[in-house]
Each structure stands twice: as C-alpha cells, then as structure tokens.
Design an enzyme around this catalytic site. Structure first.
Site: not given
Ligand code: NAG
Ligand code: NAG
Ligand code: NAG
Ligand code: NAG
Length: 638
Positions: A304, A308, A553, A596-597, A615, A617
């Site tokens: 992690e 990061d 993550s 937008d996906i 839009g 989701d």
C-alpha cells in the site's frame, strides 16, 4: 473485517432487567442484533468488577452540520471558501453546560458520588469508574463475559442493548463500555474491557488492526512480477502537465503502521519513471509513535505505502513535497480516530475518551509500545488527505460511525479535502462478505455490504476504473473489472446528502437497478462513490521488483495528486484551498468536467452489482477527474 464479523446468537433476551427509578422513562439508547463473529457469552460479569464508564456527550449544532458545510463548500453560496478556524469549530461543537449538568446530575442522582465523576479536558466526555452492578443499574442492562472462538480472549460487554432516561438520552452520543467489541484480536485478559490489551506477540500478529495485512480488500492486489514495459504504467500517462507554482506543502497520504514504504522501492520506481525524483522522500509526520518499520517486508506490509507514494509523488512532481502521516506503533497500531485526534484537539478525547474497544490508547498502558503522550491536536491538517484503508459499515456501530463522520465534516469546514478509497469488492464488503437480514456478515449473505468511511457523506469516496484491454488511454474507460471491482452502493447508516440528490435520483429513475430492499437500502440513503480513477495495471516497485497492482487503493492517491495541483493553482493566485469538494462537483457544470464512465459494473453478493451509466452511478460516481477541464472551473470560484 476487523473482527466485527457477525454471527447469529441465541435470541434469548439476556438483558431483560427492571429499569431503575428515574425522573423520566428509560429508552433504548443503542442496540445490536448480534455479537460479532467468534464471540459467545460465557457467564454474567461479577457484580463488583470495575468498569471505566465513559459517557460521550452530545455535541450541539450537529443538526446544522450539513448547513454549515454547504455554506462554505457550495459554489453558489456567498460564503464559498470561507473556511472556519479550528477555534470556531471547537467552540461550535463543544457540549453545552446544560448537557454536562444533565448527565452529571443523572450520574450523581443515581448514587455515583460527585467526586468520582470527571469531565475530560476537551469537555467531550464524563467518566467514572463504576462497578458492574452500578453500570447495570444506570443503563438498565446486564453485563456478560464473552469468550472468543479460540478461547484465548475474554471481553466484557452488555448484550443487545442499553438504556438511558429519556431526558438524558438526548444529551448523550454513546456510552462505553457497552455494546462495542474489541475489533482487534487479543489475549486472555480478565481486566475490564476498557483496559484490555493484547500481549506484544499477540498484538504483532493481530490480523485486524488498521494497516495490518488482512485488514481488508481495500488493500491493493497484485498479479505478480512484471517487466516495467512500456505498455504498462498507464497512470503516468495522465502525468500532469501542471508544474507546481510554489513550494507549499498541500497534499498528504495517511498510512497505518506496520504499513511502510521502502526507500529503495521509491528510487527503483523513480529511476524508471521519473528520474529527477530519485532520492526524494515524503515528509514524515509521526502520529502516536508511527515510524517506518522494516521488521516485516513483503507485499502485505509495503504494498500500500509503496504504491501510494510512487504514484502521488510522481504526479505531484518534484517541486512539491508530499507529506506522510504515519500513525501508530507496532504494538498498539492506530485507528482513524487516532489520526483525527492528532489533527483536531477538540476531537481528541485526551483523558481516555477514545473508545478503547476500537481505538488505540497512548501512551501504551501496558508498556512495550509508544510511551510518549498521545498526539492531540499536534498536527496541522493538510489541504488534501488520502486514505486507502477502510471498514465495512457493518463492522462498527452507527453511533461510532456518525461521531467519526461528523469529524470529517469538521475537517471540511476547516478547508481539508478528505478522500477514501471505496473498497475493492464491488457491492460486497471487504473479504467479499455480504450482509444477512439480521445484520451479520458472511460469504453467502445476499445483501450488499457498503464500506465505511466510504458512505460518510462528508468525505469524497473514490472508486476504480480501467483502461479497457487493447484500448489506449485516450479511449473511454470502464468500471474496473480486472482483479478487483469498484466498491459502491448505498449506505445503511447515512441519509442521502442534499448535494447528490438530483444526480442519484436521476440514476435510480432512469436506470432502475433490478434489486429491491432485499439487496440494498432503498430508503434514500447516501450513494457512493463520488468519483473514480484508474485502478488497474499499476506498475509498482515493491521489495525490489516491479509488480502489477490493482485497487481503489491506487485511485485515491492519484485523485489526491490531481486535486492537490488544483489547490496549488488556486493558492498561487491568492485563493484558498478547495476544501470539501462534493457540493461543488455535483453541480451541473462540474459534472461535465469529469470523464463520465458508462460501461462496466461492480458484481458481488451473487449479483452483477450496479451498472455504470451516463451521469452519476454507484460504481464510478461522477467519473474520472479531467484536470484540464476542472482547473479553470475551480480557478473561477472565489
Ligand atoms: C507477509 O508476511 C506475513 C508474515 O510475516 C504473512 O502472514 C503474509 O502472508 C505475507 N504476505 C505475502 C503477500 O507474502
Ligand atoms: C452460510 O454460511 C454460514 C457460515 O459462514 C453457514 O453457517 C450457513 O449455513 C450458510 N448458509 C447457507 C444458506 O448456505
Ligand atoms: C487484444 O488483442 C490481442 C491481439 O490482437 C487479442 O488476441 C486479444 O483477444 C484482444 N483482447 C481483447 C479483450 O479484445
Ligand atoms: C437504510 O438507511 C437508513 C439511512 O438512510 C437507515 O436509517 C436505515 O436503518 C437503513 N435500513 C436498513 C434496513 O439498514
């Protein structure tokens, strides 16, 4: 996850007790339908055992929290960007004299001598050491000794529910120790729950503390070693064309020991992808003894943090340092509340106000851990905070979650943007657990299992997308369907905040999900995530090798880097930080500035999950941030 997994317990009403006399009728203050997985009641607690009773006092003005934060965070408000000082926050939410007096009078009127009742220094809690017999009388409950499945740990708690006089109940947020179970696996210990601690060995191998391997699927996943070939590392192709304008420190990532980055891994990554940054490190801010441990090194301990910092530092660029808040030592670990204590003295429950069943206590009462004073308001909150750890909502009690969520709102009032990854299990929770009708979590549960703090309406929840196989980064992305699924859905604790109402209701009416209240909370609750970013195929230097990594993550720190560049640009022209962004990004003009996906879904709990649609989701939120479009919009705001 975190041990608060559930089991169905004897429905027998173990707590049926006559209410003591008081000036108003007893009402149920908190209840739970089951004890956490792995615990069974062993026997009644001894009547003369001493419990460190703590009464969390109600903060005034919490009912105005949404109005306050909308006032400084909504772009159409005349007070947009006029963030509050820490002093104003403390003043506004400090329990009133009426609250302190009412609760104190109830305790002393119930036979607890006045000199035993103490107010903590921040004014947030009244504490008194009381016997089990006294606690049972005060709270109209019965205390039991519970035993863990492997029989190595005891825990004292009351069963099912506890009561308060009606006129007291409204002045109290929660009472401890009552229903809350130690989220972290521990040792046999017959001392009162508030002082219960694991021995050092047990604690080091504790599976369920934040930051521990096994904490949950919010941890990134790897598919193993790769050559750092040119077809990977897609995230760096969004590398900001933004050159930081000033050396202001304004982004940071939060890590929980034993998670730690390895300096050699950062250099291996920079050498390949951002050579000018070789030798750069994040600025260390140690909280409660946090440090970069090197005792344990493998993907579980470094994954992690390596991920990061490699991505956030490369994206923020070399002129601007990235901060690290490293929380907790190797022995006690830390929870989100320990971090929040360090950031806000008014939240810090100095003389032991944290709930020790969830939160670590410093200085370590047992010795062997960090012996310095607890960090309490010692760290100045940065402008952007990204955390890639999380619970399932069902791991904790609603009162605990509401209290913590209000604290994120206070950070927002002060101008901090708080990002949390939304989880990697689609509509299932960490470890792919799902909910049963009685609130327990099992792999075969059929109800969706939302994440926390992902569902807190005062944080920005970040889901995951992917560049589709064989597509280029210039083509539309989908919801992530490689290795992980983007956490998303609807809260069982928090109501839908006004800022997202139009966007969420549009989704539900135009693309009604094929589910009922048997799968998700249809009562109009908080939908998440809010935004998304790529969560697939990150090349990360890890323990000396390049590995391919997946997870929300990764999406959260990448989003933090982008938003940090926006802050940098605003600060450079004399404006303030963007603060809590949700009321802004859900406005029509900002929604248009996200990619937008509209394809992909987030399966889990035996279903296809929700679908990404035009839009907002509950898979990818509003979509991925388009820096070039968002920047001018944010620069135009006051
Ligand atoms: C890392 O090491 C710990 C024990 O030290 C082990 O439990 C864990 O499975 C290891 N993780 C990986 C990914 O090898
Ligand atoms: C679901 O799993 C639990 C254990 O996790 C088991 O006790 C229970 O019988 C299972 N229920 C069904 C319907 O398979
Ligand atoms: C990607 O392209 C390769 C080579 O043309 C092909 O074999 C593979 O099936 C394609 N994958 C997808 C998911 O379209
Ligand atoms: C649904 O969510 C609301 C908060 O919006 C909560 O009060 C309610 O208890 C939840 N219902 C269930 C069945 O969890």
């Amino acid at each position: 996850m975190l041990g608060i997994r559930a089991l169905v317990v004897l429905a027998a009403l173990l707590c049926a007790v006559a209410a003591p006399s008081s000036s108003s009728p007893f009402v149920v203050h908190e209840s739970r339908s089951h004890v956490p997985l792995g615990w069974t009641p062993l026997r009644r607690a001894d009547a003369d055992m001493i419990l460190p009773l703590r009464v969390g006092l109600a903060q005034p003005n919490l009912e105005n929290l949404e109005a306050y934060i909308m006032d400084v965070s909504h772009p159409h408000s005349s007070n947009y960007g006029k963030h509050w000082s820490a002093a104003k926050v403390a003043e506004t939410f400090r329990p009133t004299a009426e609250t302190v007096d009412t609760v104190r009078a109830w305790l002393t009127g119930s036979g607890i001598e006045a000199n035993r009742v103490k107010l903590t220094s921040n004014g947030g809690w009244l504490t008194a050491d009381v016997s089990v017999a006294e606690a049972e009388r005060l709270l109209g409950t019965e205390y039991f000794v519970y035993q863990s499945a492997n029989e190595d740990q005891r825990h004292i708690a009351c069963h099912e529910k506890y009561h308060l006089p009606e006129h007291v109940s409204k002045h109290v947020e929660l009472v401890s120790p009552t229903l809350h179970f130690d989220a972290r696996v521990g040792e046999v210990d017959s001392r009162p729950v508030g002082l219960e601690r694991r021995n050092n060995e047990a604690r080091k191998s504790s599976k369920y503390a934040v930051g521990q391997p096994g904490f949950g699927t919010s941890f990134p996943k790897t598919t193993g070693t790769v050559e750092a070939g040119s077809s990977y590392g897609v995230s760096l192709t969004i590398a900001l064309t933004w050159g930081p304008k000033q050396p202001k420190v304004n982004a940071l990532l939060v890590e929980y020991t034993p998670q730690a980055y390895l300096p050699a891994d950062l250099d291996m990554f920079f050498k390949k992808f951002s050579p000018s940054q070789v030798g750069e490190r994040p600025i260390m801010n140690s909280i409660d003894g946090g440090y970069l441990q090197t005792e344990f090194t493998n993907f579980s301990y470094n994954g992690e943090s390596d991920l990061d910092f490699q991505y956030s530092m490369a994206l923020v660029g070399s002129k601007q340092p990235v901060n690290l808040y490293q929380a907790g030592d190797m022995v006690e670990g830390a929870s989100f509340n320990n971090l929040l204590d360090a950031l806000d003295a008014s939240y810090c429950t100095f003389e032991g106000g944290d709930d020790p069943t969830y939160d670590s206590i410093y200085p370590d009462p047992e010795g062997g851990g960090y012996e310095g004073p607890e960090d309490c308001g010692t760290i100045k909150p940065a402008y952007i905070m990204s955390t890639s750890y999380g619970y399932n909502e069902a791991d904790l009690t609603p009162a605990y979650e509401q209290r913590q969520c209000a604290e994120y709102a206070k950070l927002g009032l002060m101008g901090t943007t708080v990002l949390y990854s939304s989880g990697d299990g689609g509509v299932a929770g960490n470890e792919d657990l799902c909910l049963n009708a009685d609130g327990t979590q099992t792999a075969n549960g059929t109800m969706f299992n939302p994440s926390f703090p992902g569902t807190c309406p005062y944080i920005t929840s970040v889901g995951a997308t992917q560049v589709n196989p064989n597509a280029t980064v210039w083509e539309p992305e989908s919801a992530c369907e490689q290795v992980i699924y983007s956490g998303g859905g609807f809260s069982n604790v928090f109501k839908m905040p006004s800022y997202q109402k139009a966007a969420v209701e549009r989704y539900l009416s135009e693309y009604p999900p094929p589910y009922s209240s048997a799968q998700y909370n249809t009562s109009g609750s908080r939908g998440f995530p809010d935004i998304a970013a790529n969560g697939a195929n990150y090349v990360v230097a890890m323990d000396g090798e390049f590995e391919l990594v997946y997870g929300t993550s990764a999406a959260s720190p990448v989003s933090a880097a982008i938003l940090s560049a926006v802050n940098d640009a605003r600060l450079a022209i004399g404006k303030g930080p963007i603060g809590f962004i949700n009321p802004t990004i859900y406005t029509a003009e900002f929604m248009m500035a996200f990619n937008d996906i509209t394809t992909g879904s987030n399966p889990g709990c035996g279903t296809e999950g929700f679908n990404a649609r035009p839009g907002w989701d509950p898979v990818t939120g509003l979509g991925t941030p388009n820096f070039a479009k968002l920047l001018p919009l944010w620069l135009a705001l006051p």
